[in-house]
Design an enzyme around this catalytic site. Structure first.
Site, PDB file in Angstrom:
ATOM      1  N   GLY A  43       0.812  -1.208   0.000  1.00 26.67           N
ATOM      2  CA  GLY A  43       0.000   0.000   0.000  1.00 26.67           C
ATOM      3  C   GLY A  43       0.849   1.264   0.000  1.00 26.67           C
ATOM      4  O   GLY A  43       0.454   2.291  -0.556  1.00 26.67           O
ATOM      5  N   SER A  69      12.691  -3.895 -11.075  1.00 26.96           N
ATOM      6  CA  SER A  69      12.545  -5.342 -10.984  1.00 26.96           C
ATOM      7  C   SER A  69      11.641  -5.704  -9.827  1.00 26.96           C
ATOM      8  O   SER A  69      11.728  -5.124  -8.744  1.00 26.96           O
ATOM      9  CB  SER A  69      13.914  -5.984 -10.780  1.00 26.96           C
ATOM     10  OG  SER A  69      14.703  -5.760 -11.918  1.00 26.96           O
ATOM     11  N   ASP A 118      -4.745  -3.453  -0.880  1.00 25.50           N
ATOM     12  CA  ASP A 118      -3.682  -4.432  -0.634  1.00 25.50           C
ATOM     13  C   ASP A 118      -4.179  -5.881  -0.653  1.00 25.50           C
ATOM     14  O   ASP A 118      -4.841  -6.318   0.295  1.00 25.50           O
ATOM     15  CB  ASP A 118      -3.058  -4.191   0.746  1.00 25.50           C
ATOM     16  CG  ASP A 118      -1.936  -3.170   0.713  1.00 25.50           C
ATOM     17  OD1 ASP A 118      -1.688  -2.603  -0.367  1.00 25.50           O
ATOM     18  OD2 ASP A 118      -1.317  -2.955   1.769  1.00 25.50           O
ATOM     19  N   PRO A 119      -3.826  -6.643  -1.681  1.00 26.00           N
ATOM     20  CA  PRO A 119      -4.111  -8.081  -1.604  1.00 26.00           C
ATOM     21  C   PRO A 119      -3.458  -8.752  -0.385  1.00 26.00           C
ATOM     22  O   PRO A 119      -4.012  -9.708   0.145  1.00 26.00           O
ATOM     23  CB  PRO A 119      -3.530  -8.620  -2.915  1.00 26.00           C
ATOM     24  CG  PRO A 119      -3.596  -7.458  -3.862  1.00 26.00           C
ATOM     25  CD  PRO A 119      -3.307  -6.249  -3.002  1.00 26.00           C
ATOM     26  N   HIS A 120      -2.319  -8.224   0.095  1.00 27.79           N
ATOM     27  CA  HIS A 120      -1.691  -8.900   1.239  1.00 27.79           C
ATOM     28  C   HIS A 120      -2.332  -8.514   2.581  1.00 27.79           C
ATOM     29  O   HIS A 120      -1.829  -8.914   3.634  1.00 27.79           O
ATOM     30  CB  HIS A 120      -0.161  -8.763   1.238  1.00 27.79           C
ATOM     31  CG  HIS A 120       0.387  -7.381   1.426  1.00 27.79           C
ATOM     32  ND1 HIS A 120       1.591  -6.999   0.892  1.00 27.79           N
ATOM     33  CD2 HIS A 120      -0.064  -6.293   2.071  1.00 27.79           C
ATOM     34  CE1 HIS A 120       1.849  -5.735   1.206  1.00 27.79           C
ATOM     35  NE2 HIS A 120       0.852  -5.289   1.927  1.00 27.79           N
ATOM     36  N   TYR A 164       2.348   7.784 -24.914  1.00 30.72           N
ATOM     37  CA  TYR A 164       1.017   7.395 -25.385  1.00 30.72           C
ATOM     38  C   TYR A 164       0.691   5.955 -25.049  1.00 30.72           C
ATOM     39  O   TYR A 164       0.183   5.202 -25.853  1.00 30.72           O
ATOM     40  CB  TYR A 164       0.883   7.592 -26.901  1.00 30.72           C
ATOM     41  CG  TYR A 164       1.060   9.012 -27.313  1.00 30.72           C
ATOM     42  CD1 TYR A 164       2.335   9.545 -27.409  1.00 30.72           C
ATOM     43  CD2 TYR A 164      -0.026   9.831 -27.570  1.00 30.72           C
ATOM     44  CE1 TYR A 164       2.517  10.880 -27.757  1.00 30.72           C
ATOM     45  CE2 TYR A 164       0.149  11.150 -27.923  1.00 30.72           C
ATOM     46  CZ  TYR A 164       1.417  11.674 -28.016  1.00 30.72           C
ATOM     47  OH  TYR A 164       1.597  12.959 -28.358  1.00 30.72           O
ATOM     48  N   THR A 197      -5.730   2.222   9.495  1.00 32.53           N
ATOM     49  CA  THR A 197      -4.804   1.179   9.938  1.00 32.53           C
ATOM     50  C   THR A 197      -4.914   0.886  11.427  1.00 32.53           C
ATOM     51  O   THR A 197      -4.780  -0.251  11.850  1.00 32.53           O
ATOM     52  CB  THR A 197      -3.355   1.618   9.624  1.00 32.53           C
ATOM     53  OG1 THR A 197      -3.342   2.166   8.319  1.00 32.53           O
ATOM     54  CG2 THR A 197      -2.396   0.467   9.720  1.00 32.53           C
TER      55      THR A 197
HETATM   56  C1  LIG Z   1      -1.256  -1.012   5.552  1.00 37.16           C
HETATM   57  C2  LIG Z   1      -1.664   0.311   5.084  1.00 37.16           C
HETATM   58  C3  LIG Z   1      -0.852   1.060   4.233  1.00 37.16           C
HETATM   59  C4  LIG Z   1       0.529   0.621   3.840  1.00 37.16           C
HETATM   60  O1  LIG Z   1       0.511  -0.562   3.160  1.00 37.16           O
HETATM   61  P1  LIG Z   1       1.796  -1.520   3.100  1.00 37.16           P
HETATM   62  O2  LIG Z   1       1.270  -2.644   2.310  1.00 37.16           O
HETATM   63  O3  LIG Z   1       2.155  -1.858   4.506  1.00 37.16           O
HETATM   64  O4  LIG Z   1       2.871  -0.775   2.415  1.00 37.16           O
HETATM   65  C5  LIG Z   1      -1.331   2.266   3.772  1.00 37.16           C
HETATM   66  N1  LIG Z   1      -2.539   2.709   4.144  1.00 37.16           N
HETATM   67  C6  LIG Z   1      -3.346   2.023   4.964  1.00 37.16           C
HETATM   68  C7  LIG Z   1      -4.676   2.571   5.323  1.00 37.16           C
HETATM   69  C8  LIG Z   1      -2.930   0.792   5.473  1.00 37.16           C
HETATM   70  O5  LIG Z   1      -3.714   0.120   6.317  1.00 37.16           O
END
Ligand SMILES: *Cc1c(COP(=O)(O)O)cnc(C)c1O
Length: 613
Positions: free
Chosen positions: A152, A432, A381-383, A412, A295
Site C-alpha cells: 500500500g 525489478s 492491498d491483496p496482502h 502514449y 490502519t
Molecule cells: C497497511 C496500510 C498502508 C501501507 O501498506 P503496506 O502494504 O504496509 O505498504 C497504507 N494505508 C493504509 C490505510 C494501510 O492500512
C-alpha cells in the site's frame, strides 16, 4: 460450480488440509522439474552421475540440508502463528492455500515483472489482476487500469506521483500552447478537475505537443516552479502519507491533517472548512485522501460525502484529485457485489450474514463503499484483506490516460491497448519486481471470485467474528483480581474487522496508570513476552495521542471514568488492537471456546500486571 467451501481454502490452523497441500506441492514441483527436463530434450545432462560421487558434491548437499534446517528452526522459533485464532493482532491470518502454492510455483520460474521480456506469463497476470480489482472497485474496466505493487505504501506514492504531475499540466499547457487555455488565470488552471485535465491532454496530443507539455510539467521542471498546494488526509492516516509528502517533494508542511470524529471517520465539515480556508489564501488543493479502513482503528471514512463535496467544490471552481487509501479495507467491497459485480441493495447485503441482526453495513458504510468508484484512484492491498502472502499491494486508476504523465520509453501508453502490459517498469514506481506475487494474486482471484460468493464469503466471516469479539468485550462483567476489579471497553463499534480495546481498574482515574496496565498486557501479548510459539494469545497495540488525534479519543477514556483533565494532561491513550481476519471465530461454538481461553489469559496477564505495580 457449488459455492466455495471455506474449510477447503486454507492449510488450516491445525494443518487440517495437509494431505492436499503436500500432494499439490509435490505435483507442482514435479511439474516444474519436467518443464526443465523437456526443454530441448536433445541437450544432454551437464551434471553427470560421476559428479555425484565427489566428496565435495556430497558435502555441498549436506551443507544445503544443514542451512535449510537452521532456517526452519529460526522461522519456527520466532514467527507469528498467524494461522491460529489465538493470533488477533495485525491484518494477518492464514493465507489462501492456492495463493501460497501459486507463489511457490511461480517463484521457480523467477519472473521479473519489470519488463514483459522477463515475464511474459506473469506480466499479463499482473495486469489482469489489476483489472479484476478495478472492476471490483466499480470502475469501467475499459477505461481503468491497475497493477500489483509491493504494498500500500508504494501504491500511495503512485497516487501522489500521478496527482502531482496531473495538477501541473494545465500550467505547462499555458507555457507551450497558450491558445488551448487562453482565457484562464493560473488559479483557474490549478483548480480544474482530473477529467478536465485529461481531456485537455487529449487536445494537446492532437496538436502534437504532448512531449513538450510534459517536459514543462513538474516531471520536467521539478517542484520549484510550481505551487501545488496541500494534500488533505484524515488524522487517522497511515504514515506512508508522511513519507509520500517527503519523497515526492511536496513537503510535510503541505500535508494537512483533517480532524476525525469520535468514530474515527474524517469530519467532513472540517474537510470542507479546510478546503475553503486554503482557497481563501489562494492555496490550491493537490489531493484529498479518503481512508477505507484506517490502519489503527479500522474506520471507514464517508467516501460518499467526500465525493459529493468534491462535486460541490468543482462547481465552485476549486477542484482536486481524490484518492482512496483502501489498503486495508478495499476487498470488503466484494461483500456488496453480486456475481455480475452489480452493487447490491443494502438489505440484500445484510441478509447474506449468518446473523442479519448485526445490521451490517450501517447506512454510511453502505454509501461509502458504493461511492468508491467516484475517486480517481484507489490503493488496495491483496496482502491484507486479500489473504495473499507478501508482498502484494495494488494501485488502481479510474482513467488510464494518466499513465502517459508518468511513463518512460513508450509515450502514449494509453493509446495502444495491445502494448499495455509491455513495460510495466516504465510507468510504475518499482523496477525489478517478483512476478510470483502477481501470480499469487491472480490465482486467488481466479479461485475466489471478487464478489459476495467468493471473497465476500471470507470477509463476512471476519466481520461476524469481529462482531462476536466486540459484543463479548462489551458484555464482559468486571474481572476481580484480589481486591481490585477491572473493566474492559472497545474503542468504537467496528466498521470492518478490527477491534481496539483497553482495560482499566475500576475506580482508577489516572490515565498514566491505565496506560501502564495496557502496556503491560501488550508486553505479555507479543514477541516481548517470550517465544511467540509458547504465547497463549497474541495481539497488537496502538497509541492514540492528542497531537495526532485531537479530542477524538476523549469519549473513549470517559467510558472508564477517566476525566477530561487527564486527557489534556497525559495526552495519550494506549490500546490493544485486534484484527479478526481468521474466518473461524464466526461460529458461536468456536468463538465461545476461544473467548473462554482469551479471558483466562487476560486474567493471568492482569494478575501479573497488578503484582508488577
Ligand atoms: C497497511 C496500510 C498502508 C501501507 O501498506 P503496506 O502494504 O504496509 O505498504 C497504507 N494505508 C493504509 C490505510 C494501510 O492500512
Amino acid at each position: 460450480m457449488s459455492k466455495t467451501n471455506l474449510n477447503a481454502l486454507f492449510l488450516g490452523p491445525k494443518s487440517e488440509n495437509k494431505r492436499f497441500f503436500s500432494e499439490m506441492l509435490r505435483f507442482l514441483m514435479e511439474d516444474h522439474i519436467s518443464w526443465r527436463e523437456n526443454f530441448h530434450p536433445e541437450d544432454p545432462p551437464l551434471i553427470t552421475p560421476e559428479e555425484h560421487d565427489h566428496a565435495s558434491f556430497q558435502d555441498t548437499l549436506q551443507k544445503t540440508r544443514e542451512v535449510l534446517v537452521d532456517l526452519a528452526g529460526r522461522l519456527e522459533m520466532s514467527s507469528n502463528p498467524w494461522f491460529s485464532p489465538r493470533y488477533l493482532g495485525h491484518m494477518n491470518s492464514d493465507t489462501i492455500m492456492a495463493a501460497n502454492l501459486g507463489y511457490m510455483l511461480a517463484l521457480l520460474y523467477n519472473p521479473n515483472n519489470c519488463a514483459y521480456e522477463g515475464s511474459p506469463a506473469t506480466t499479463e497476470l499482473e495486469v489482469e489482476a489489476g483489472l479484476q480489482l478495478a472492476r471490483m472497485l466499480g470502475y469501467d474496466p475499459d477505461k481503468a487500469w491497475g497493477h500489483i505493487t509491493s504494498g500500500g505504501t508504494i501504491a500511495n506514492y503512485e497516487a501522489i506521483w500521478v496527482a502531482r504531475n496531473l495538477k501541473s499540466i494545465p500550467l505547462a499547457v499555458k507555457k507551450v500552447s497558450p491558445d488551448l487555455v487562453s482565457s484562464m488565470s493560473d488559479w483557474e488552471l490549478l483548480n480544474q478537475s482530473p477529467g478536465w485535465i485529461l481531456d485537455l491532454m487529449d487536445r494537446v496530443k492532437a496538436e502534437g505537443c504532448f512531449e513538450e507539455v510534459r517536459d514543462h510539467s513538474i516531471r520536467g521542471r521539478g517542484m520549484s516552479e510550481f505551487q501545488m498546494g496541500k494534500i488533505l488526509v484524515p488524522q487517522s492516516k497511515h504514515y506512508s502519507w508522511n513519507k509520500a509528502a517527503d519523497i515526492l517533494g511536496i513537503g510535510l508542511q503541505n500535508l494537512q491533517f483533517v480532524p476525525v470524529k469520535s468514530d474515527f471517520r474524517m469530519d467532513i465539515k472540517a474537510l470542507a472548512h479546510a478546503i475553503d480556508q486554503n482557497a481563501a489564501q489562494r492555496i490550491p488543493i493537490l489531493a484529498v485522501i479518503g481512508v477505507v479502513g484506517s490502519t489503527e482503528e479500522g474506520a471507514v471514512d464517508n467516501i460518499h460525502e467526500i465525493a459529493a463535496l468534491r462535486d460541490t467544490c468543482t462547481a465552485k471552481g476549486i477542484s482536486f484529485y481524490f484518492h482512496i487509501d483502501a489498503a486495508y479495507g478495499g476487498y470488503a467491497r466484494t461483500v456488496f457485489l453480486d456475481d455480475q459485480h452489480r452493487f447490491l441493495d443494502r438489505n440484500e447485503v445484510i441478509k447474506k450474514f449468518q446473523r442479519p441482526d448485526l445490521n451490517w453495513p450501517c447506512i454510511d458504510l453502505y454509501r461509502a463503499f458504493k461511492a468508491i468508484p467516484q475517486a480517481d484512484s484507489v490503493t488496495i492491498d491483496p496482502h491484507k484483506l486479500g489473504y495473499i502472502p507478501y508482498s502484494a499491494g495494488g494501485f488502481v486508476l479510474k482513467d488510464k490516460r494518466v499513465l502517459d504523465l508518468i511513463s518512460y520509453f513508450a509515450a502514449y501508453v494509453s493509446g495502444q491497448k495491445d502494448e499495455m502490459p509491455g513495460l510495466l517498469g516504465s510507468y510504475i514506481m518499482e523496477g525489478s519486481k517478483p512476478g510470483a506475487a502477481a501470480a499469487a494474486v491472480w490465482t486467488a482471484h481466479e479461485l475466489l471470485a471478487l464478489h459476495q460468493d467468493g471473497y465476500g464469503e471470507i470477509i463476512r466471516c471476519g466481520i461476524e467474528g469481529t462482531a462476536n469479539f466486540f459484543q463479548a468485550l462489551r458484555d464482559e462483567p468486571p474481572i476481580t483480581i484480589k481486591n481490585d476489579r477491572f473493566m474492559v471497553e472497545p474503542l468504537i463499534r467496528p466498521d470492518l474487522n478490527m477491534v481496539d480495546f483497553a482495560f482499566n481498574r475500576i475506580g482508577n482515574v489516572d490515565l498514566n496508570e491505565m496506560n501502564r496496565l495496557n502496556q503491560a498486557i501488550y508486553n505479555e501479548s507479543s514477541f516481548r513476552g517470550g517465544p511467540l510459539y509458547a504465547n497463549e494469545w497474541i495481539a497488537s497495540k496502538t497509541s492514540l495521542n492528542r497531537r495526532e488525534y485531537g479530542e477524538a479519543p476523549l469519549p473513549f477514556i470517559e467510558k472508564f471514568g477517566v476525566p477530561t483533565s487527564q486527557w489534556e494532561h497525559v495526552g495519550e491513550v494506549f490500546v490493544l488492537r485486534s484484527t479478526v481476519m481468521t474466518p473461524y471465530l464466526m461460529k458461536p461454538s468456536v468463538f465461545e471456546e476461544y473467548h473462554h481461553r482469551f479471558m483466562q489469559t487476560m486474567r493471568k496477564r492482569l494478575s501479573k500486571a497488578v503484582t508488577q505495580f
